[in-house]
Design an enzyme around this catalytic site. Structure first.
Site, mmCIF file in Angstrom:
data_model
loop_
_atom_site.group_PDB
_atom_site.id
_atom_site.type_symbol
_atom_site.label_atom_id
_atom_site.label_comp_id
_atom_site.label_asym_id
_atom_site.label_seq_id
_atom_site.Cartn_x
_atom_site.Cartn_y
_atom_site.Cartn_z
ATOM 1 N N HIS A 10 -3.336 4.992 -0.725
ATOM 2 C CA HIS A 10 -4.498 4.106 -0.375
ATOM 3 C C HIS A 10 -5.673 4.493 0.504
ATOM 4 C CE1 HIS A 10 -6.326 0.331 0.041
ATOM 5 N NE2 HIS A 10 -5.944 -0.032 1.416
ATOM 6 N N ASP A 20 0.864 -1.226 -0.184
ATOM 7 C CA ASP A 20 -0.077 0.059 0.071
ATOM 8 C C ASP A 20 0.915 1.244 0.044
ATOM 9 O OD1 ASP A 20 -2.122 -1.958 0.588
ATOM 10 O OD2 ASP A 20 -2.486 -1.252 2.532
#
Length: 216
Positions: free
Chosen positions: A59, A55
């Site tokens: 995100h 991520d």
């Protein structure tokens, strides 16, 4: 320098792979075949958070860095395994006292070993331990900016607050989820690579995560 051993930390991606609740399941569709076209070419449709993935801050943080804007050095470094298997059970929040005082600092990649990858593919996988905000801040205070876990998320599955995600994203940190085989990283100072495909402007990407034992 010689590579003595490589530990694969990655789940194999297939149309049957377990995905986070609500995420799209992958589909593999033949676009060309050896029989018809002289070569195989597959169309792949899947979510950016499929399988073992990283991520970027984007995100959960609008305006945070997208995956293609994160420098490669944030995905490669000395791995430090933080083994909390004896201290956690279903739904537990991992706190920093569970891993003691490991030698970890700036440039290192923290690999939180909960043992939960053994349940991958079952409903119990989503009852995983997660990281407390305190544990995240403990790592950030020591200069760590890349944190991985052998569970589907650093936050409890279904917890919409995403507190751990936010505290890490606000610091520009990288998260790697759905790791496996962390217990096999039993050698000192592993070189860990979590390099993703640099998709333009998006939240994350799958990775081929490995830990490498190097002999000088």
């Amino acid at each position: 320098m010689r590579v003595r051993r490589i530990v694969d930390l990655t789940h194999v991606v297939s149309p049957d792979i377990q995905v986070y609740p609500g995420d799209p399941a992958p589909t593999f569709t033949p676009h060309a075949t050896v029989e018809a076209d002289g070569f195989d070419l597959m169309r792949i449709d899947m979510g950016s958070q499929t399988g073992t993935h990283v991520d970027a801050p984007r995100h959960v943080r609008r305006g945070g860095a997208a995956i293609d804007a994160v420098p490669p050095e944030d995905f490669v470094g000395r791995g430090v395994v933080l083994d909390v298997r004896a201290r956690v059970d279903a739904g537990a929040l991992v706190t920093a006292d569970m891993w003691g005082e490991p030698a970890i600092g700036a440039g290192d990649i923290a690999l939180v070993l909960t043992g939960w990858s053994q349940y991958f593919g079952t409903e119990r996988y989503f009852e995983h331990p997660a990281l407390s905000v305190e544990a995240c801040r403990w790592l950030l205070d020591r200069g760590v900016r890349t944190i991985g876990i052998d569970a589907p998320s650093v936050d409890p599955t279904g917890d919409e607050a995403l507190a751990a995600h936010h505290v890490l994203a606000d610091a520009g940190a990288i998260i790697c989820e759905n790791l496996r085989n962390l217990e096999a990283v039993d050698f000192p100072d592993p070189l860990v690579s979590l390099l993703p495909i640099p998709f333009a402007g998006i939240d994350g990407a799958p990775v081929r995560a490995v830990a490498v034992q190097i002999e000088n």
